[in-house]
Design a protein around this motif. Structure first.
Motif, short mmCIF file in Angstrom:
data_model
loop_
_atom_site.label_atom_id
_atom_site.label_comp_id
_atom_site.label_asym_id
_atom_site.label_seq_id
_atom_site.Cartn_x
_atom_site.Cartn_y
_atom_site.Cartn_z
N ARG A 77 -7.13 -6.44 2.40
CA ARG A 77 -6.45 -5.18 2.10
C ARG A 77 -6.97 -4.51 0.83
N GLY A 89 6.46 -7.05 6.75
CA GLY A 89 5.56 -6.68 5.66
C GLY A 89 4.23 -6.25 6.27
N THR A 90 4.13 -4.96 6.56
CA THR A 90 2.93 -4.51 7.28
C THR A 90 1.66 -4.57 6.42
N ASN A 91 1.82 -4.52 5.09
CA ASN A 91 0.61 -4.55 4.25
C ASN A 91 -0.20 -5.80 4.56
N ASP A 92 0.50 -6.93 4.59
CA ASP A 92 -0.19 -8.18 4.89
C ASP A 92 -0.37 -8.39 6.38
N CYS A 145 9.15 -3.23 5.21
CA CYS A 145 8.99 -2.96 3.77
C CYS A 145 7.53 -2.77 3.37
N GLY A 146 6.62 -2.75 4.33
CA GLY A 146 5.22 -2.44 3.98
C GLY A 146 5.08 -0.95 3.75
N GLU A 200 4.99 -11.27 7.95
CA GLU A 200 3.75 -10.66 7.49
C GLU A 200 2.53 -11.49 7.87
N ARG A 204 13.03 -10.84 -3.22
CA ARG A 204 12.00 -11.64 -2.56
C ARG A 204 11.56 -12.74 -3.52
N ARG A 214 10.00 -7.20 -5.87
CA ARG A 214 8.83 -8.10 -6.01
C ARG A 214 8.98 -8.89 -7.31
#
Ligand code: PEP
Ligand code: MG
Length: 590
Positions: A467, A454-457, A504-505, A433, A336, A300
């Motif tokens: 989130r 990117g599962t977080n987003d 990568c989430g 994402e 990234r 990041r």
């Protein structure tokens, strides 16, 4: 005395039982007075002396660590050391002394306040940078007042340090030789430096407790549960014994897991996955490697803006990437590009839009700020000439943005070549994402070398849940049918295009989901280093066929509750003990 439990933020996992060692870090009272014209030069000389002394003190802390193991995290101290001589601070102090004729202590305080004003106080990331400036200012002022010595009493081995807040230098000193069992602070967030250092050294920590330092006294018994953000004050003998037993169980389990470090993440039916890490700072590399990380799946890079009042230059990026590639010893590193924008902006900039998460973020922000973007891209193609670097663009919404970002990369490459510098065009990937990208992943897959989900987003945007908003946390469900369908179609799109697909989430690092992810046929999982062994254990004990069968079953269900029940039942049956403590993936802040 009855025990009390404080809830803070889980900053670094693990359990510790020990005696409290409070550290007094009260703010200084800064003297204020007017100086005469004749005194100005004397004041400025005092400033130089105090800065030199501060630099020497930080060097002293650093030197202590270089002699010992675990010195990697001291980059933070270097940041502070550099800030001591940063012109934005020093020039402003000089100006205030000369023009406003105030004493240098007061001028430092004013200059610090001005620099901090440029950081957005509403954002945790920048709030932490504000405290960096505070630490630096405080150190100079203490030296001006003759109180700068670090000869603080050291806590006895096994103590739990409790403080209002700690500077990274304090943290590093206390953790020297790992004599401290755990750390608790009133202030701070999970991205605070204290938290990062604690994670890098794998010492349990709870931050943001609000009042631990005023509630506990030196010598009190404490229990710290860094995985759940809990601090128990004055635990009963029975509670102490219970936590002590949990600590021993956890350590045995970790020792067992560490034995997996060099074994491949391969299922019993021969499907091999690559286990890589998510990192924000280079100092996380040793921890990642010690847990068996085979590369960096998500770097990041926006964290490079940390602790700076100026934007990082192309050289800053280049040096940073090269150091990371070297530290990873030839393993792949996925850089990234900046996920800036919304509430993560360079100092002095602020996004006033109503919906920052839907605004000028990530690749959109970069395409709008070519100077910043090209500096990063040039640095990346230069560093790629020396190591296994891959580049990845965040938050692309569809094919047009992928092409625009690739175009910028190609141009940056040409610029570097025209300068006669070594360069290599790295493999290019994108993060999936946004739901739009997931739906057209088949088309995007034709344009790139890899996809990373990117599962977080993706969960945030697919279900429409912020989130970071605890009010809607109950809706943040990685096993929502819509999320699963998207994951499946992205994985299929990558396979059809013959490219690799990663996740990568945070979902990738939660063992509860590992069998489902095996069913999806992902090639790579990227997570925090400490999560790797447990996920690997599940992979090594399962077959991809079982994963596919489970996936087929849950895709026939309707609600996230039903799906989760099914997955839990399967995992509890196949991996007894795995679900102790429950799934950790809830809303996460970015
Ligand atoms: C994600 O969105 O899943 C991701 C890995 O990126 P970040 O958490 O940095 O937004
Ligand atoms: Mg993201």
């Amino acid at each position: 005395m009855a025990s009390t439990t404080l809830q803070g933020l889980p900053a670094s996992p693990g359990i510790a039982v020990g005696r409290c060692w409070t550290v007094d870090r009260r703010r200084l009272r800064t003297p204020r007075r007017k100086v005469t014209e004749q005194e100005v030069e004397t004041e400025l000389d005092r400033l130089d002396v105090a800065i030199d002394l501060s630099v020497q003190q930080l060097d002293g802390v650093r030197a202590k660590f270089q002699a010992s193991d675990g010195a990697e995290h001291l980059a933070i101290i270097d940041v502070h050391r550099a800030m001591l001589r940063d012109p934005s601070l020093v020039d402003e102090v000089r100006r205030l002394v000369r023009v406003e004729r105030v004493n240098v202590e007061w001028a430092v305080k004013r200059a610090v306040r001005k620099i901090k004003g440029a950081f957005d106080a509403d954002d945790e990331f920048f709030r932490e940078r504000r405290s960096d400036v505070d630490y630096v200012g405080e150190r100079i002022v203490k030296n001006l007042m003759g109180q700068g010595s670090d000869a603080a009493e050291m806590p006895p081995p096994g103590s739990i340090v409790v403080a209002r807040d700690l500077s990274p230098a304090d943290t590093a000193l206390f953790f020297h030789d790992r004599r401290v069992a755990a750390l608790v602070t009133d202030a701070g967030g999970v991205t605070s430096h204290t938290a990062i250092v604690a994670r890098a050294l794998e010492i349990p920590a709870v931050v943001g407790t609000g009042k631990a330092s005023t509630s506990a006294e030196r010598g009190d018994w404490l229990v710290v549960d860094g995985s759940h953000g809990l601090v128990v004050l004055n635990p009963s003998a029975a509670e102490r014994a219970e936590y002590e037993a949990a600590r021993v169980r956890q350590m045995e389990r970790e020792a067992e897991l560490t034995r997996l470090k060099d074994l491949p993440a391969e299922t019993v039916d021969g499907v091999r996955l690559r286990m890589v890490g998510n990192i924000e700072f280079g100092e996380e590399v040793p921890g990642l490697l010690s847990h068996g990380g085979e590369g960096v799946g998500l770097y990041r890079t926006e964290f490079l803006f940390m602790g700076r009042s100026e934007l990082p230059t192309e050289e800053d990026h280049y040096r940073d990437y090269r150091a990371l590639l070297d530290a990873m010893g030839g393993r792949p590193v996925t850089v990234r590009t900046f996920d800036l924008g919304g509430d993560k902006l360079p100092s002095g900039q602020k996004d006033h839009s109503e919906n920052p998460a839907l605004g000028l973020r990530a690749v959109r922000y970069c395409l709008r700020h070519p100077d910043l973007f090209y500096a990063q891209l040039r640095a990346a193609v230069r560093a790629a000439a020396h190591g296994n670097l891959r580049i990845m663009f965040p938050m692309v919404s569809g094919v047009a943005e992928v092409r625009a970002a690739k175009w910028a990369l190609a141009e940056a490459f040409e610029q570097v070549v025209a300068q006669g510098l070594p360069a290599r065009m790295p493999p290019v990937g994108v993060m999936v994402e946004l739901p739009s990208a997931a739906v057209v992943a088949d088309r995007i897959a034709r344009e790139v070398d890899f996809l990373s989900i990117g599962t977080n987003d993706l969960i945030q945007y697919a279900i429409g849940v912020d989130r970071q908003n605890m009010d809607v946390a109950y809706l943040y469900r990685p096993l929502h049918l819509a999320v699963l369908r998207m994951l499946k179609s992205v994985a299929e799109a990558a396979r059809a295009a013959g490219i690799s697909v990663s996740m990568c989430g945070e979902m990738a690092g939660e063992p509860l989901y590992t069998l489902v992810l095996l069913g999806l046929g992902l090639d790579e999982l990227s997570m925090n280093g400490p999560s790797i062994p447990e996920v690997k254990r599940v992979i090594r004990g399962a077959s991809a066929r079982e994963g596919r069968e489970l996936l087929d079953r849950i895709l026939d269900l309707n609600t996230a509750d039903d799906i989760e029940r099914e997955v839990r039942a399967e995992m509890a049956r196949r991996f007894p003990g795995l679900l102790e403590g429950g799934a950790r993936v809830g809303p996460v802040s970015g």
